[in-house]
Design an enzyme around this catalytic site. Structure first.
Site, mmCIF file in Angstrom:
data_model
loop_
_atom_site.group_PDB
_atom_site.id
_atom_site.type_symbol
_atom_site.label_atom_id
_atom_site.label_comp_id
_atom_site.label_asym_id
_atom_site.label_seq_id
_atom_site.Cartn_x
_atom_site.Cartn_y
_atom_site.Cartn_z
ATOM 1 N N LYS A 56 0.788 -1.236 0.000
ATOM 2 C CA LYS A 56 0.000 0.000 0.000
ATOM 3 C C LYS A 56 0.826 1.296 0.000
ATOM 4 O O LYS A 56 0.326 2.362 0.343
ATOM 5 C CB LYS A 56 -0.997 0.045 1.196
ATOM 6 C CG LYS A 56 -1.826 -1.188 1.389
ATOM 7 C CD LYS A 56 -2.320 -1.848 0.144
ATOM 8 C CE LYS A 56 -3.366 -1.085 -0.621
ATOM 9 N NZ LYS A 56 -3.720 -1.803 -1.896
ATOM 10 N N GLY A 58 2.381 2.524 -2.786
ATOM 11 C CA GLY A 58 2.466 3.165 -4.105
ATOM 12 C C GLY A 58 3.095 2.280 -5.171
ATOM 13 O O GLY A 58 3.583 2.786 -6.188
ATOM 14 N N THR A 59 3.026 0.966 -4.967
ATOM 15 C CA THR A 59 3.585 0.003 -5.933
ATOM 16 C C THR A 59 2.983 0.164 -7.323
ATOM 17 O O THR A 59 3.703 0.184 -8.325
ATOM 18 C CB THR A 59 3.233 -1.451 -5.505
ATOM 19 O OG1 THR A 59 3.010 -1.493 -4.111
ATOM 20 C CG2 THR A 59 4.278 -2.429 -5.945
ATOM 21 N N THR A 60 1.650 0.218 -7.379
ATOM 22 C CA THR A 60 0.949 0.243 -8.665
ATOM 23 C C THR A 60 1.268 1.550 -9.396
ATOM 24 O O THR A 60 1.479 1.567 -10.608
ATOM 25 C CB THR A 60 -0.568 0.105 -8.421
ATOM 26 O OG1 THR A 60 -0.767 -0.959 -7.475
ATOM 27 C CG2 THR A 60 -1.311 -0.202 -9.702
ATOM 28 N N LYS A 114 7.659 -6.799 -9.494
ATOM 29 C CA LYS A 114 7.089 -6.201 -8.274
ATOM 30 C C LYS A 114 7.347 -7.118 -7.085
ATOM 31 O O LYS A 114 7.241 -8.338 -7.205
ATOM 32 C CB LYS A 114 5.569 -6.025 -8.464
ATOM 33 C CG LYS A 114 4.784 -5.898 -7.158
ATOM 34 C CD LYS A 114 3.285 -5.770 -7.387
ATOM 35 C CE LYS A 114 2.512 -5.948 -6.088
ATOM 36 N NZ LYS A 114 1.072 -5.674 -6.203
ATOM 37 N N THR A 115 7.676 -6.529 -5.942
ATOM 38 C CA THR A 115 7.747 -7.333 -4.721
ATOM 39 C C THR A 115 7.360 -6.490 -3.517
ATOM 40 O O THR A 115 7.501 -5.267 -3.528
ATOM 41 C CB THR A 115 9.160 -7.924 -4.492
ATOM 42 O OG1 THR A 115 9.090 -8.860 -3.413
ATOM 43 C CG2 THR A 115 10.196 -6.867 -4.134
ATOM 44 N N HIS A 116 6.876 -7.191 -2.475
ATOM 45 C CA HIS A 116 6.675 -6.545 -1.173
ATOM 46 C C HIS A 116 7.619 -7.168 -0.140
ATOM 47 O O HIS A 116 7.452 -6.951 1.055
ATOM 48 C CB HIS A 116 5.236 -6.733 -0.683
ATOM 49 C CG HIS A 116 4.205 -5.991 -1.467
ATOM 50 N ND1 HIS A 116 4.345 -4.669 -1.818
ATOM 51 C CD2 HIS A 116 2.996 -6.384 -1.960
ATOM 52 C CE1 HIS A 116 3.267 -4.283 -2.487
ATOM 53 N NE2 HIS A 116 2.436 -5.304 -2.598
ATOM 54 N N SER A 146 -4.752 2.508 4.476
ATOM 55 C CA SER A 146 -4.930 1.904 3.153
ATOM 56 C C SER A 146 -4.947 0.373 3.266
ATOM 57 O O SER A 146 -5.749 -0.308 2.611
ATOM 58 C CB SER A 146 -3.787 2.375 2.236
ATOM 59 O OG SER A 146 -3.949 1.870 0.950
ATOM 60 N N ARG A 265 -8.403 4.137 -3.954
ATOM 61 C CA ARG A 265 -9.338 4.593 -2.923
ATOM 62 C C ARG A 265 -9.353 6.114 -2.799
ATOM 63 O O ARG A 265 -10.319 6.767 -3.131
ATOM 64 C CB ARG A 265 -8.936 3.915 -1.605
ATOM 65 C CG ARG A 265 -9.982 3.895 -0.521
ATOM 66 C CD ARG A 265 -9.399 3.255 0.730
ATOM 67 N NE ARG A 265 -8.175 3.935 1.156
ATOM 68 C CZ ARG A 265 -8.127 4.970 1.989
ATOM 69 N NH1 ARG A 265 -9.230 5.417 2.530
ATOM 70 N NH2 ARG A 265 -6.969 5.549 2.300
HETATM 71 N N1 PPS Z 1 -1.514 7.550 -9.278
HETATM 72 C C1 PPS Z 1 -1.649 7.489 -7.961
HETATM 73 N N2 PPS Z 1 -1.488 8.594 -7.196
HETATM 74 C C2 PPS Z 1 -1.613 8.548 -5.864
HETATM 75 N N3 PPS Z 1 -1.911 7.419 -5.174
HETATM 76 C C3 PPS Z 1 -2.085 6.292 -5.886
HETATM 77 C C4 PPS Z 1 -1.955 6.264 -7.299
HETATM 78 N N4 PPS Z 1 -2.180 4.994 -7.713
HETATM 79 C C5 PPS Z 1 -2.448 4.265 -6.610
HETATM 80 N N5 PPS Z 1 -2.393 5.039 -5.512
HETATM 81 C C6 PPS Z 1 -2.680 4.668 -4.116
HETATM 82 O O1 PPS Z 1 -1.710 3.728 -3.656
HETATM 83 C C7 PPS Z 1 -2.335 2.834 -2.708
HETATM 84 C C8 PPS Z 1 -2.180 1.413 -3.200
HETATM 85 O O2 PPS Z 1 -0.847 1.042 -2.973
HETATM 86 P P1 PPS Z 1 -0.122 -0.153 -3.736
HETATM 87 O O3 PPS Z 1 -0.265 0.039 -5.192
HETATM 88 O O4 PPS Z 1 1.238 -0.237 -3.163
HETATM 89 O O5 PPS Z 1 -1.001 -1.401 -3.284
HETATM 90 S S1 PPS Z 1 -0.554 -2.931 -3.278
HETATM 91 O O6 PPS Z 1 0.229 -3.135 -2.052
HETATM 92 O O7 PPS Z 1 0.236 -3.219 -4.476
HETATM 93 O O8 PPS Z 1 -1.828 -3.681 -3.220
HETATM 94 C C9 PPS Z 1 -3.780 3.286 -2.591
HETATM 95 O O9 PPS Z 1 -3.793 4.246 -1.537
HETATM 96 P P2 PPS Z 1 -5.114 4.674 -0.717
HETATM 97 O O10 PPS Z 1 -5.965 5.455 -1.662
HETATM 98 O O11 PPS Z 1 -4.613 5.539 0.410
HETATM 99 O O12 PPS Z 1 -5.763 3.432 -0.229
HETATM 100 C C10 PPS Z 1 -3.995 3.912 -3.959
HETATM 101 O O13 PPS Z 1 -5.073 4.792 -4.039
#
Ligand code: PPS
Length: 303
Positions: A56, A58-60, A114-116, A146, A265
């Protein structure tokens, strides 16, 4: 490719996936632990780029940015596949679908991975091959919130119970991938030993273009100004929320139920203030001070 369509998966009781077991002292999903040998022996390639984060953080977001860079800023090329097929998740394992290792073995170079995993569990091969790693860290409080909502959404994760209980588990590191503290500090301490670019979610929110320039420099790539602007636009929260190739809407409801809360979210820094009570915040801060006292790693809890 992962399609989440196999009969084995359709007939699966998701409760069997929710078990967490310790792996070298870190709580992990049982499926991952059962497949651990394959992960441990994973063969990295020198031009692999690894994207590593605690869940959670910012991986994606980072995955889409780096894939955009690899696609020379062409969003159509990035739409070729879902993010979990473009950037395979190393330790991923679910019955009836290819594992992350199998996916990666079938992926031509250059690969994004990707890794955690906490750094102490990383397969040695990444270091032996001197791979580049982009680590993204996000403040502990926003990650807690998150991660809580993510547990409610993902049927392969344990039921988090009420927020108060989940926060307590999270503080103790009794959640999947263990302690946030061990994770961010572990990677921070090794950032100069290997080729690791250590970035912060809050900095990316504050000035995505500045952080993308750092990534380009690290990857030894150059891009025209307007291409960088295109990457900033395409990877903004709003764009990604509406993009089915990154918002995980391709995952069936039985595995990820986005009806009450979405994967994309809120995407902000400081949302924790809407969820932590005054007392939870005091307890958290006191524990945080102790656990972070020995490190020069600093986070911004809001921007
Ligand atoms: N472009 C962009 N800008 C800002 N924030 C973003 C973006 N893309 C994904 N997110 C937010 O990142 C959170 C998801 O984290 P991960 O991608 O690391 O999730 S995971 O662990 O791979 O499941 C999740 O955070 P929260 O909204 O606080 O839940 C996503 O909304």
């Amino acid at each position: 490719m992962i399609r989440f369509e196999s009969d084995e998966l359709k007939n699966l009781d998701t409760a069997s996936l929710q078990l967490l077991v310790p792996l070298h002292g870190v709580l992990m999903g049982k499926e991952i632990v059962d497949n651990w040998e394959r992960v441990e022996q994973f063969q990295a390639r020198p031009d692999d780029v690894l994207i590593s984060t605690y869940p959670k953080a910012g991986t994606t977001w980072m995955s889409e940015i780096v894939d955009m860079i690899f696609c020379d800023g062409d969003p159509e090329k990035c739409r070729r596949e879902t993010i979990y097929n473009r950037v395979p998740y190393l330790e991923f394992r679910i019955p009836g679908e290819p594992s992350g290792v199998e996916q990666l073995e079938a992926t031509p170079s250059p690969r994004l991975v990707k890794t955690h995993l906490p750094i102490k569990l990383m397969p040695d091969s990444f270091w032996g091959k001197n791979c580049k790693v982009i680590y993204v860290a996000r403040n502990a409080k926003d990650v807690a919130v998150s991660y809580f909502f993510f547990h409610k959404m993902v049927k392969a994760l344990p039921d988090p119970g009420p927020w108060d209980k989940f926060l307590d588990d999270y503080i103790k590191g009794d959640v999947g991938y263990g302690s946030w503290y061990d994770h961010v500090i572990g990677w921070w301490e090794k950032r100069n030993d290997y080729r690791i670019l250590y970035l912060f979610y809050e900095d990316m929110k504050e000035d995505p273009k500045r952080e993308i320039r750092k990534i380009l420099h690290f990857l030894e790539k150059e891009m025209r100004e307007e291409v960088i602007d295109k990457i900033v636009h395409h990877t903004s929260f709003q764009e990604m929320k509406n993009n089915d190739m990154v918002n995980y809407k391709t995952i069936p409801n039985e595995l990820m139920d986005q009806s009450t809360t979405s994967f994309m979210r809120k995407g902000i820094a400081g949302d924790w203030k809407n969820h932590f009570t005054v007392s939870q915040n005091e307890i958290f801060d006191e524990d945080y001070k102790k656990k972070m006292s020995g490190t020069n790693l600093h986070f911004r809890m809001e921007i």
